[in-house]
Each structure stands twice: as structure tokens, then as C-alpha cells.
Design a protein around this motif. Structure first.
Motif, PDB file in Angstrom:
ATOM      1  N   PRO A  43      10.162   1.630  12.346  1.00 12.86           N
ATOM      2  CA  PRO A  43       9.326   2.789  12.684  1.00 12.86           C
ATOM      3  C   PRO A  43      10.110   3.991  13.185  1.00 12.86           C
ATOM      4  O   PRO A  43       9.612   5.122  13.138  1.00 12.86           O
ATOM      5  N   PHE A  44      11.349   3.768  13.641  1.00 17.88           N
ATOM      6  CA  PHE A  44      12.137   4.876  14.178  1.00 17.88           C
ATOM      7  C   PHE A  44      12.655   5.803  13.069  1.00 17.88           C
ATOM      8  O   PHE A  44      13.204   6.863  13.350  1.00 17.88           O
ATOM      9  N   LYS A  45      12.485   5.384  11.824  1.00 16.79           N
ATOM     10  CA  LYS A  45      12.912   6.216  10.694  1.00 16.79           C
ATOM     11  C   LYS A  45      11.801   7.140  10.195  1.00 16.79           C
ATOM     12  O   LYS A  45      11.992   7.874   9.230  1.00 16.79           O
ATOM     13  N   TYR A  46      10.640   7.076  10.862  1.00 17.00           N
ATOM     14  CA  TYR A  46       9.495   7.851  10.382  1.00 17.00           C
ATOM     15  C   TYR A  46       8.957   8.766  11.484  1.00 17.00           C
ATOM     16  O   TYR A  46       9.056   8.452  12.672  1.00 17.00           O
ATOM     17  N   SER A  47       8.359   9.871  11.060  1.00 17.45           N
ATOM     18  CA  SER A  47       7.777  10.805  12.021  1.00 17.45           C
ATOM     19  C   SER A  47       6.467  10.236  12.553  1.00 17.45           C
ATOM     20  O   SER A  47       5.895   9.300  11.988  1.00 17.45           O
ATOM     21  N   ILE A  48       5.962  10.831  13.627  1.00 12.91           N
ATOM     22  CA  ILE A  48       4.704  10.366  14.213  1.00 12.91           C
ATOM     23  C   ILE A  48       3.542  10.549  13.239  1.00 12.91           C
ATOM     24  O   ILE A  48       2.629   9.712  13.161  1.00 12.91           O
ATOM     25  N   THR A  49       3.581  11.618  12.453  1.00  9.02           N
ATOM     26  CA  THR A  49       2.506  11.835  11.474  1.00  9.02           C
ATOM     27  C   THR A  49       2.585  10.820  10.338  1.00  9.02           C
ATOM     28  O   THR A  49       1.557  10.369   9.825  1.00  9.02           O
ATOM     29  N   GLU A  50       3.799  10.448   9.953  1.00  5.23           N
ATOM     30  CA  GLU A  50       3.947   9.426   8.919  1.00  5.23           C
ATOM     31  C   GLU A  50       3.483   8.065   9.435  1.00  5.23           C
ATOM     32  O   GLU A  50       2.803   7.324   8.716  1.00  5.23           O
ATOM     33  N   PHE A  54       0.833  -1.207   0.000  1.00  4.42           N
ATOM     34  CA  PHE A  54       0.000   0.000   0.000  1.00  4.42           C
ATOM     35  C   PHE A  54       0.870   1.260   0.000  1.00  4.42           C
ATOM     36  O   PHE A  54       1.913   1.309   0.655  1.00  4.42           O
ATOM     37  N   PRO A  55       0.449   2.283  -0.750  1.00  4.61           N
ATOM     38  CA  PRO A  55       1.228   3.531  -0.848  1.00  4.61           C
ATOM     39  C   PRO A  55       0.839   4.524   0.246  1.00  4.61           C
ATOM     40  O   PRO A  55      -0.313   4.599   0.655  1.00  4.61           O
ATOM     41  N   VAL A  56       1.827   5.280   0.713  1.00  4.46           N
ATOM     42  CA  VAL A  56       1.579   6.318   1.717  1.00  4.46           C
ATOM     43  C   VAL A  56       2.408   7.544   1.360  1.00  4.46           C
ATOM     44  O   VAL A  56       3.584   7.424   0.991  1.00  4.46           O
ATOM     45  N   LYS A  57       1.803   8.728   1.473  1.00  2.00           N
ATOM     46  CA  LYS A  57       2.523   9.959   1.198  1.00  2.00           C
ATOM     47  C   LYS A  57       3.324  10.371   2.440  1.00  2.00           C
ATOM     48  O   LYS A  57       2.779  10.462   3.544  1.00  2.00           O
ATOM     49  N   MET A  58       4.618  10.599   2.259  1.00  2.00           N
ATOM     50  CA  MET A  58       5.494  10.995   3.352  1.00  2.00           C
ATOM     51  C   MET A  58       5.397  12.504   3.615  1.00  2.00           C
ATOM     52  O   MET A  58       4.781  13.241   2.852  1.00  2.00           O
ATOM     53  N   ASP A  59       6.027  12.944   4.694  1.00  2.00           N
ATOM     54  CA  ASP A  59       5.973  14.364   5.056  1.00  2.00           C
ATOM     55  C   ASP A  59       6.544  15.263   3.957  1.00  2.00           C
ATOM     56  O   ASP A  59       6.132  16.419   3.812  1.00  2.00           O
ATOM     57  N   ASN A  60       7.518  14.734   3.191  1.00  2.00           N
ATOM     58  CA  ASN A  60       8.139  15.546   2.147  1.00  2.00           C
ATOM     59  C   ASN A  60       7.381  15.507   0.820  1.00  2.00           C
ATOM     60  O   ASN A  60       7.836  16.050  -0.186  1.00  2.00           O
ATOM     61  N   GLY A  61       6.224  14.825   0.822  1.00  2.00           N
ATOM     62  CA  GLY A  61       5.402  14.753  -0.382  1.00  2.00           C
ATOM     63  C   GLY A  61       5.681  13.534  -1.249  1.00  2.00           C
ATOM     64  O   GLY A  61       4.915  13.241  -2.176  1.00  2.00           O
ATOM     65  N   GLU A  62       6.774  12.821  -0.972  1.00  2.00           N
ATOM     66  CA  GLU A  62       7.104  11.615  -1.735  1.00  2.00           C
ATOM     67  C   GLU A  62       6.196  10.444  -1.337  1.00  2.00           C
ATOM     68  O   GLU A  62       5.746  10.355  -0.198  1.00  2.00           O
ATOM     69  N   ILE A  63       5.966   9.546  -2.290  1.00  2.00           N
ATOM     70  CA  ILE A  63       5.175   8.344  -2.024  1.00  2.00           C
ATOM     71  C   ILE A  63       6.110   7.180  -1.707  1.00  2.00           C
ATOM     72  O   ILE A  63       7.104   6.968  -2.398  1.00  2.00           O
TER      73      ILE A  63
END
Length: 427
Positions: A119-126, A49-58
Motif C-alpha cells: 500500500p505504500f506504493k499507492y496514493s491515498i486516492t488510489e 479486479f481492475p482499478v484506474k490509477m491516478d495517471n489514468g492507467e489500469i
């Protein structure tokens, strides 16, 4: 020329659980048709499944949910966020959940899953978007009377709250109140249960206490080490310290520390909370090589991290007289053979860490019945249930002159076999 002995290869968790199952099945001469059913999973889901990251990248993620067996009730099992999550790991963990819920006498089957992610490589919003998108992709493959996820490695009450909210938002308004028990391990304000946060670690402690009482061994001043200082490791250490035992070594994903004079559990916990979950550089202990962890001088060893940690490569170095498995599958088959030959007791995972799923069952019941239990009531019920299951396994092992893992598997498998024999197999 002197050559170092070759390290023995680790067996995968799936191979380990199958060997444990087949060993117990052989002992009870399990019905061959039922054995065929229990050696395979009912359903295996792999979801990209695709998810948009904080920087706008998928970014595209891979999630898993394996449903092993539901002969005794809805599928039940955690979701973990870890790079080691794959289909084989999910299958092994789902099978262990089937035996765990059966052994505990719960009206559940077994499932497991998660996302292959650090999970430690991602922000809480991500992480919130990743969790919500995974939940949406799972759809009706989970449900309060079908498959009930819970927290596991690197997931927590907040993760469950996101899953709950996403799942309920897919239902008509009139149905939403009926779906609060789609997950357990939720925050108190979202239908969670008092005591659920400590249930697994408390259960580990209780099993150690029950074992020591049977062996007429006092826990006062006994030294223990813990691998993994997350929810399970922390609470197990907390309750053991309250009993007078001494924490002398800890290992987490960042490193290992030790102090033969003792490490204050609350101090280490507070330090790790301020240090992004890491125990490294804790001022009241010394760092040492990870490979030396299981060789520490101690009385009790609690592996509460990941699977396949105690193997032929380190089992002979263990000095503890008791292994209490806080994690799922931390000891492989060959490693356990070495421990048993050395006379080291092993409280198996499907018994030792079952406080979590028992606590989840209590939460599920409260949500289902519109009830709210107080902390003392939850802990008293957990204490009573865990004593009942421990005594059953310990007595079985003594009666058969065998080990506790085999006894636990035999009890769990026989309960499921009985259900199939009584109900028959459709058509």
C-alpha cells in the motif's frame, strides 16, 4: 574447512496452524467427522479486479476472502494489505480467527482476507478506489450478520469507512441504517467504538500483566522489545511503559533500533508519525542488524508484526523469559518447541491478541442495538473479558501440565465440537 550450518526452512503459516490444530485435536480425541469439517474452509474467494490509477492507467489487483467456519456465528476477521497475502495465508489466518473467537466465547466464526499489494506504493486516492472496488467485488459475501471484516496489517479505520460507505451504497435507502455493523474498527463518527483503536495492544498488555501476576513477577523496570510498531505494538508498549516497564528495542519494516537505557514510547511514536511510519534514524536509539533483533537482552518479547518470525533459526538466541504474541502466527512449531525447552513462557496469539476481536464484538453490539458506550465502560468490559479468558487458559495449562497454546486450542476446539454435537450435521 569450516562450513556454516544450513538455515532450517520456514514452514508456511497454513502448515503451522494445521499442526497446532491436530496436536490439540489428538489430545482431546476430537470426533473424526468434526475433525474433517474443521480441517477445511467453508468458502474461499479469489477476486481479480481492475482499478484506474491516478495517471489514468489500469492496474489489476488480486483480493482474497476466506471463510473458515461459522458454527458459532457470523464469520469475523480482518483484511490486510500486504505483498505476502495469498490464499494459503488467508486460510491459515481464517483458521486462527475461528479458534480465537471460540476461545473468547464470542458468537462468531473465523474469516480473513485482504489484497496482495504494497500500500505504500499507492496514493491515498488510489487506495480508496482499490478498497471500494474490492468491496464492490465482494458483494454479499460480506454482511453484518454473515461476514464482518475489520482492520489488520496496513489497514485502518479509514479503510473500514470506505468499505462501509461502499457496501451501504449497494443497499436500498431503507436498508442502509441496518448495515452499519458490516465492518468493525470504524472511525468514531461512522459508528466506531471508543477504545477499539487500542483494544488489541491493550489486550496484549493485559495478558502480560495477568501472566506476571500469576508468576508473582513485577513489571517495573522489566525490559521489553517489540517487533512491529504499528497499532498493536505501539499500544502494547504504551501500557507497559505506564506500568513501569522499559522499551529497549524496536523493529519495523524499515529496520531495528535499540537503547538499553530505554526508549520513550511517545517520543518514538511521534517521530515515526512524522517519518512516514518509519522508526529509522530515531535520535535516541542506535540502529543495528535486523537479524540480531531477537537476540537483544530483554525480559519480554512482543512479536507484533507478521507470521513466522520466531523459528529454529533464531529461537535459541532469545533471552526473554516471556513471549507475548501480538501478531498472528509469529512463532512456528519448531521455534516454540525450542522456547518451551528453554523454559520461556509463550502467551499464544489466539489468546494474547484477542483484545481486538473482543473490542470489535463490543462495537458490533453497539451498532446492532443502537447504543454508544463510553471509553471507561469499553475498557472495563475488555479488562473483565480478557481476565476471564486468560484464567481459563492458564488454569487449563497448569491442570494438564502443558503449554498455554495447547490449552487455548483445546478450549476453543471443544466449544465448537459441542456446538456440532448438540445441533447435529445437516442433513
Amino acid at each position: 574447512m569450516i562450513t556454516k550450518p544450513k538455515k532450517q526452512p520456514k514452514h508456511g503459516m497454513l502448515e503451522n496452524v494445521m499442526r497446532q490444530f491436530n496436536h490439540a485435536a489428538d489430545i482431546i480425541n476430537l470426533n473424526s467427522n468434526i475433525r474433517k469439517i474443521l480441517t477445511i474452509t467453508n468458502n474461499e474467494l479469489i477476486i481479480h479486479f481492475p482499478v484506474k490509477m491516478d495517471n489514468g492507467e489500469i492496474e489489476v489487483f488480486t483480493g482474497y476472502r476466506v471463510q473458515h467456519n461459522n458454527a458459532l456465528g457470523p464469520y469475523k476477521g480482518g483484511l490486510r494489505y500486504h505483498p505476502t497475502v495469498d490464499i494459503d495465508a488467508a486460510k491459515a489466518l481464517a483458521m486462527w480467527m475461528t479458534w480465537k473467537t471460540s476461545l473468547a466465547g464470542l458468537p462468531y466464526g473465523g474469516a480473513k482476507g485482504g489484497i496482495q499489494i504494497d500500500p505504500f506504493k499507492y496514493s491515498i486516492t488510489e487506495l480508496e478506489r482499490i478498497t471500494r472496488r474490492f468491496t464492490y467485488a465482494l458483494g454479499d459475501n460480506i454482511g453484518p450478520e454473515h461476514d464482518i471484516p475489520a482492520p489488520d496489517v496496513n489497514t485502518n479505520a479509514q479503510t473500514m469507512a470506505w468499505i462501509l460507505d461502499t457496501y451501504m451504497s449497494t443497499k436500498p435507502p431503507t436498508e442502509r441504517s441496518k448495515n452499519q455493523h458490516v465492518v468493525t474498527g470504524k472511525p468514531i463518527g461512522s459508528g466506531g467504538s471508543e477504545g477499539r483503536d487500542r483494544a488489541t495492544g491493550y489486550g496484549v498488555f493485559l495478558n502480560i500483566k495477568f501472566w506476571s501476576e500469576r508468576k508473582k513477577v513485577s513489571l517495573k523496570r522489566k525490559k521489553f522489545i517489540v517487533q512491529g510498531f504499528g497499532n498493536v505494538g505501539y499500544w502494547a508498549a504504551h501500557f507497559l511503559e505506564n506500568e513501569g516497564a522499559l522499551l529497549v528495542g524496536v523493529q519495523d519494516a524499515y529496520g531495528s533500533i535499540a537503547n538499553s537505557d530505554g526508549i520513550m514510547v511517545a517520543e518514538l511514536f511521534n517521530y515515526s508519525q512524522q517519518n512516514k511510519g518509519s522508526i529509522l534514524n530515531f535520535p535516541n536509539a542506535s540502529a543495528f542488524e535486523n537479524s540480531d533483533f531477537f537476540g537483544l537482552e530483554c525480559d519480554i518479547c512482543i512479536p507484533a508484526a507478521l507470521g513466522n518470525q520466531i523459528t529454529t533459526n533464531n529461537a535459541d538466541r532469545i533471552k526473554a523469559f516471556l513471549i507475548a504474541e501480538g501478531a498472528n502466527g509469529p512463532t512456528d512449531v519448531e521455534g516454540e518447541e525450542i522456547l518451551l525447552k528453554k523454559g520461556i513462557g509463550v502467551i499464544p496469539d489466539i489468546l494474547c491478541n484477542s483484545g481486538g476481536v473482543i473490542g470489535s464484538y463490543f462495537e458490533w453490539l453497539q451498532n446492532r442495538n443502537g447504543e454508544i458506550w463510553q471509553m471507561d465502560e469499553v475498557m472495563a468490559k475488555l479488562d473483565k473479558k480478557m481476565k476471564e479468558v486468560f484464567d481459563k487458559v492458564y488454569d487449563k495449562a497448569e491442570k494438564t501440565n502443558g503449554d498455554m497454546r495447547t490449552a487455548a486450542f483445546v478450549i476453543a476446539i471443544e466449544r465448537i465440537e459441542k456446538a456440532y454435537v448438540q445441533r447435529g450435521i445437516f442433513p
